[in-house]
Design an enzyme around this catalytic site. Structure first.
Site, PDB file in Angstrom:
ATOM      1  N   ASP A  42       0.873  -1.206  -0.024  1.00 12.91           N
ATOM      2  CA  ASP A  42       0.012  -0.065  -0.077  1.00 12.91           C
ATOM      3  C   ASP A  42       0.655   1.221   0.043  1.00 12.91           C
ATOM      4  O   ASP A  42       0.622   2.317  -0.789  1.00 12.91           O
ATOM      5  CB  ASP A  42      -1.067   0.083   0.989  1.00 12.91           C
ATOM      6  CG  ASP A  42      -0.511  -0.084   2.410  1.00 12.91           C
ATOM      7  OD1 ASP A  42       0.704  -0.434   2.592  1.00 12.91           O
ATOM      8  OD2 ASP A  42      -1.208   0.242   3.427  1.00 12.91           O
ATOM      9  N   GLY A 129      -2.310  -5.396  18.748  1.00 13.43           N
ATOM     10  CA  GLY A 129      -0.914  -5.872  18.303  1.00 13.43           C
ATOM     11  C   GLY A 129      -0.872  -7.326  17.570  1.00 13.43           C
ATOM     12  O   GLY A 129       0.197  -7.869  17.589  1.00 13.43           O
ATOM     13  N   LEU A 132      -4.259  -7.097  12.974  1.00 14.27           N
ATOM     14  CA  LEU A 132      -5.464  -7.145  12.623  1.00 14.27           C
ATOM     15  C   LEU A 132      -6.263  -5.734  12.775  1.00 14.27           C
ATOM     16  O   LEU A 132      -7.477  -5.506  12.374  1.00 14.27           O
ATOM     17  CB  LEU A 132      -6.413  -8.115  13.257  1.00 14.27           C
ATOM     18  CG  LEU A 132      -5.873  -9.511  13.294  1.00 14.27           C
ATOM     19  CD1 LEU A 132      -6.799 -10.548  14.134  1.00 14.27           C
ATOM     20  CD2 LEU A 132      -6.315 -10.179  11.885  1.00 14.27           C
ATOM     21  N   SER A 134      -6.459  -3.200  14.926  1.00 14.27           N
ATOM     22  CA  SER A 134      -7.069  -2.701  16.029  1.00 14.27           C
ATOM     23  C   SER A 134      -7.069  -1.097  16.008  1.00 14.27           C
ATOM     24  O   SER A 134      -7.961  -0.319  16.386  1.00 14.27           O
ATOM     25  CB  SER A 134      -7.013  -3.473  17.407  1.00 14.27           C
ATOM     26  OG  SER A 134      -5.718  -3.213  17.620  1.00 14.27           O
ATOM     27  N   ASP A 179      -5.537  -0.204   5.917  1.00 15.20           N
ATOM     28  CA  ASP A 179      -6.090  -0.804   7.139  1.00 15.20           C
ATOM     29  C   ASP A 179      -7.490   0.159   7.276  1.00 15.20           C
ATOM     30  O   ASP A 179      -8.684  -0.202   7.638  1.00 15.20           O
ATOM     31  CB  ASP A 179      -5.517  -0.544   8.300  1.00 15.20           C
ATOM     32  CG  ASP A 179      -4.203  -1.372   8.258  1.00 15.20           C
ATOM     33  OD1 ASP A 179      -3.921  -2.398   7.280  1.00 15.20           O
ATOM     34  OD2 ASP A 179      -3.146  -1.171   9.124  1.00 15.20           O
ATOM     35  N   TYR A 228       9.007  -1.816  10.828  1.00 11.81           N
ATOM     36  CA  TYR A 228       8.051  -1.254   9.684  1.00 11.81           C
ATOM     37  C   TYR A 228       8.615   0.043   9.049  1.00 11.81           C
ATOM     38  O   TYR A 228       8.643  -0.151   7.765  1.00 11.81           O
ATOM     39  CB  TYR A 228       6.856  -1.004  10.233  1.00 11.81           C
ATOM     40  CG  TYR A 228       5.564  -0.502   9.320  1.00 11.81           C
ATOM     41  CD1 TYR A 228       5.000  -1.677   8.682  1.00 11.81           C
ATOM     42  CD2 TYR A 228       5.373   0.649   9.121  1.00 11.81           C
ATOM     43  CE1 TYR A 228       3.931  -1.285   7.815  1.00 11.81           C
ATOM     44  CE2 TYR A 228       4.451   0.970   7.982  1.00 11.81           C
ATOM     45  CZ  TYR A 228       3.761  -0.061   7.338  1.00 11.81           C
ATOM     46  OH  TYR A 228       2.804   0.335   6.541  1.00 11.81           O
TER      47      TYR A 228
HETATM   48  C1  GLA Z   1      -0.016  -2.553   8.612  1.00 10.35           C
HETATM   49  C2  GLA Z   1       0.156  -1.025   7.849  1.00 10.35           C
HETATM   50  C3  GLA Z   1      -0.648  -0.976   6.433  1.00 10.35           C
HETATM   51  C4  GLA Z   1       0.108  -1.797   5.631  1.00 10.35           C
HETATM   52  C5  GLA Z   1       0.287  -3.268   6.341  1.00 10.35           C
HETATM   53  C6  GLA Z   1       1.376  -4.208   5.548  1.00 10.35           C
HETATM   54  O1  GLA Z   1      -1.073  -2.790   8.643  1.00 10.35           O
HETATM   55  O2  GLA Z   1      -0.864  -0.395   8.653  1.00 10.35           O
HETATM   56  O3  GLA Z   1      -0.750   0.249   6.024  1.00 10.35           O
HETATM   57  O4  GLA Z   1       1.439  -1.325   5.171  1.00 10.35           O
HETATM   58  O5  GLA Z   1       1.159  -3.252   7.426  1.00 10.35           O
HETATM   59  O6  GLA Z   1       0.747  -4.820   4.257  1.00 10.35           O
END
Ligand code: GLA
Length: 362
Positions: A42, A129, A132, A134, A179, A228
């Site tokens: 994304d 965490g 999913l 949250s 998300d 991340y």
């Molecule tokens: C997290 C981030 C999303 C996306 C995913 C990995 O959930 O919030 O924006 O980058 O990781 O696909």
């Protein structure tokens, strides 16, 4: 699950009444999401294929006549936060959950939305965490609560954008928009194919003979602390070296040839994103054809790519995915969400769901 949600709704109403001493005015809820495929694409302007899940954040609220916002988190031993809309809103020193609320409120104000003070109780049943979403569900439910109580003119796309902006600028996670969009746009029985550049969304039916199961490793991860943001940076660097706006712009044809110019690690990161984009479009096509086998194989390939090229899986996730994939009822499985812990998804024959659960859950 519906009765669980009803119980949760009653609990939140009850806690509100007990804590603030008067009944709430509005109840809002937003779902978490499981991403079927399209991971770490994304924020590279690529494609994702998430679906909303039947686990929610629920927010009870009532407006106040002043500019104070009081929030109580029923899931966190009734911890409380309080801030003033007329002052500069800063991150909370020691309550991480409070920053998702402070963050979206600050962004709403910065976009010129006129807010009133509110009393708020938050609770939910999305494992936290766990990959999913949250946090995205919390952001969405809070924005919807302010929108409803303060009569704001605010569309679903803007709600998602505000949630993402709050994470990027206030919480410190450089997440993409998947998300929040999955939480606001999710539809029963469907996944969403989202083009994260144009923000065009297509709903796609989940094949009728399949069930999507979520398997939790119970290894918690915190995206602000995890790698991340580093992955985000590595992708931007790779795009720069390849002279494209985003990795989305690199064709999957002759991929190995295009990656030759990159240092080894950059090539691995880029290979994941570019191949994952192609897999996601193919997965959407397989879903449209009701081709569970084809979809399952793409999920398996996605996991290998996340594990070996993007390095965001973990031993626990690999073991769970392998165990799921080996089961006779399973079309395919992979880690879901950002990784570094959290959950896996498995696409399972709907008739054999109980058998899958019995034989794999130990
Ligand atoms: C997290 C981030 C999303 C996306 C995913 C990995 O959930 O919030 O924006 O980058 O990781 O696909």
């Amino acid at each position: 699950m519906t009765h669980v949600k009803t119980e949760l709704t009653h609990l939140v109403q009850h806690v509100f009444l007990n804590h603030f001493g008067y009944p709430c005015e509005k109840m809002m809820q937003a779902p978490g999401r499981a991403n079927l495929i399209g991971e770490h694409t994304d924020y590279n302007d690529g494609f994702v294929l998430p679906c909303a899940i039947n686990f929610h954040v629920i927010v009870a609220s009532a407006s106040r006549s002043d500019t104070i916002v009081r929030v109580m988190a029923a899931d966190y031993q009734n911890q409380v936060d309080q801030f003033d809309l007329s002052e500069d809103i800063l991150p909370h020193h020691y309550l991480p959950w409070a920053n998702y609320i402070r963050g979206v409120v600050k962004i709403l104000l910065s976009r010129g939305k006129i807010l009133r003070g509110m009393d708020i109780v938050v609770a939910g049943n999305i494992p936290q965490g766990a990959g999913l979403s949250s946090s995205a569900a919390l952001e969405v439910a809070i924005i919807q609560s302010f929108a409803c109580v303060c009569k704001l003119d605010i569309g679903r796309m803007e709600i998602a954008a505000i949630g993402q902006q709050a994470e990027n600028e206030f919480v410190g996670c450089q997440c993409g928009i998947m998300d929040q969009l999955a939480s606001v746009e999710g539809m029963l029985g469907h996944a969403l194919l989202i083009d994260c550049r144009s923000l065009e969304i297509r709903t796609i039916k989940i094949p009728a003979n399949t069930q999507i199961l979520i398997i939790n490793s119970h290894v918690r991860r915190d995206l602000v602390e995890s790698e991340y943001n580093l992955r985000h940076q590595q992708c931007r660097d790779a795009a720069r070296l390849m002279d494209v706006k985003a990795l989305r712009d690199v064709s999957v044809n002759n991929l190995d040839g295009s990656l030759l110019q990159l240092p080894e690690q950059a090539a691995q990161r880029a290979r994941h994103v570019i191949s994952e984009n192609a897999r996601t479009e193919r997965a959407a096509e397989a879903m449209r054809q009701g081709d569970a086998q084809g979809l399952g194989l793409l999920l398996n390939e996605s996991h290998v790519s996340l594990r070996d090229d993007f390095s965001v899986s973990s031993e626990a996730l690999d073991a769970m995915v392998e165990c799921a994939q080996e089961h006779v009822s399973c079309y395919g499985a992979r880690m879901t969400g950002a990784g570094f812990g959290g959950c896996a998804v498995a696409l399972v024959d709907v008739e054999q769901t109980a058998l899958f659960v019995e034989e794999t859950a130990q």
